[in-house]
Design an enzyme around this catalytic site. Structure first.
Site, short mmCIF file in Angstrom:
data_model
loop_
_atom_site.label_atom_id
_atom_site.label_comp_id
_atom_site.label_asym_id
_atom_site.label_seq_id
_atom_site.Cartn_x
_atom_site.Cartn_y
_atom_site.Cartn_z
N TYR A 125 -3.08 -0.63 10.33
CA TYR A 125 -2.33 -1.28 8.99
C TYR A 125 -1.30 -0.52 9.10
O TYR A 125 -0.94 -1.34 7.91
CB TYR A 125 -3.60 -0.54 8.58
CG TYR A 125 -4.32 -0.57 6.73
CD1 TYR A 125 -4.36 -1.92 6.30
CD2 TYR A 125 -3.04 0.42 5.81
CE1 TYR A 125 -4.80 -2.12 4.84
CE2 TYR A 125 -3.20 0.08 3.79
CZ TYR A 125 -4.32 -1.32 4.47
OH TYR A 125 -4.43 -1.65 2.86
N SER A 163 0.66 -1.16 0.11
CA SER A 163 -0.08 0.21 0.46
C SER A 163 0.58 0.94 -0.04
O SER A 163 2.29 1.29 0.58
CB SER A 163 -0.33 0.16 0.98
OG SER A 163 -1.55 1.02 1.17
#
Length: 269
Positions: free
Chosen positions: A164, A151
């Site tokens: 995350y 990501s």
């Protein structure tokens, strides 16, 4: 299991790119998180090119073809993914680790169970897949490939996403370590780092962020999600799938150990 003939870059030396491309045809690939979004797009694209793909997800029913329902927050689920691929295909040429979820909350209020779950699916699962598939990837013709759908949050941070962001930063370290340990046995590893992709996960984030920030969904997209991107649009799952397909080609070998931004200019600032 014997090492790959690619362990010293032998494809170019012994037969050129064409021989390596032949080794890449009809690969056997594990894709996790394949039930929707990026994982589904990757699975469909690789199958169209003639690869055999084991689509692994908690709920893989929408994918069709070779599937496995598995809980990748457990060791047993990750072991089952590797063992099932070997049973059905006889070999593993590549792993694409894309399973994940998101939890949006301040550190003060962050649910510890959500933290454990995020690290389990985003960091521990790729580690276990690499560990369990290592010998098979060593033996893969043309060299084994390990791609993590990381990501932009592997490279930068945002508030309210401590679990995350921490897991995604950690998985880049894992990819770099796989690349170093795998170099002599032909295993390449890459982290692909997209910004916001139009997936069910992102759609849920929009709702979560709207609740957290007290905004409308449209305001969240414009003012929170895309605010730091130079290009103000969501990435499509098919674009990420195309990048994964490239990383699995002979030309993709040179990107081992890399964390590749696919972030619409987000981390250029």
């Amino acid at each position: 299991m014997t090492g790959s003939t690619e362990m010293t870059g032998g494809a170019e030396a012994s037969g050129g790119v064409e021989s390596s491309e032949r080794a890449e045809e009809g690969r056997c690939v594990i894709v996790t998180g394949a039930g929707s979004g990026i994982g589904l797009a990757v699975t469909e694209r690789l199958r169209r090119r003639g690869d055999r793909v084991l689509a692994v997800d908690l709920h893989p029913e929408a994918v069709g073809g070779e599937t496995l329902a598995a809980d990748l927050t457990t060791r047993a689920g990750n072991r089952a993914a590797v063992d099932t691929a070997l049973e059905r295909f006889g070999r593993i040429d590549a792993v694409v680790a894309g399973a994940g979820f998101q939890h949006v909350e301040s550190i003060r209020d962050f649910d510890p169970d959500a933290w454990d779950g995020l690290l389990g699916i985003l960091l521990t699962s790729p580690f276990l897949l690499a560990k369990y598939a290592w010998e098979a990837l060593e033996a893969a013709p043309g060299g084994g490939r390990f791609v993590v759908i990381a990501s932009a949050h592997s490279l930068t941070a945002s508030p309210f996403k401590s679990g995350y962001v921490s897991a995604k930063h950690g998985v880049v370290g894992l990819v770099r370590t796989i690349a170093l340990e795998g170099a002599d046995v032909g295993i390449c590893a890459t982290a692909l780092c997209p910004a916001y992709v139009r997936t069910p996960l992102v759609e849920k984030q929009i709702d979560d962020q709207a609740r957290t920030h007290g905004m409308s969904a449209d305001e969240v997209v414009a003012k929170v999600m895309l605010e730091r991107q130079a290009v103000k649009r969501l990435i499509e799952p098919a674009e990420v799938a195309a990048a994964v397909e490239f990383l699995l080609t002979p030309a993709g070998r040179a990107f081992t150990g890399a964390a590749l931004p696919m972030d619409q200019g987000w981390t250029a600032q």
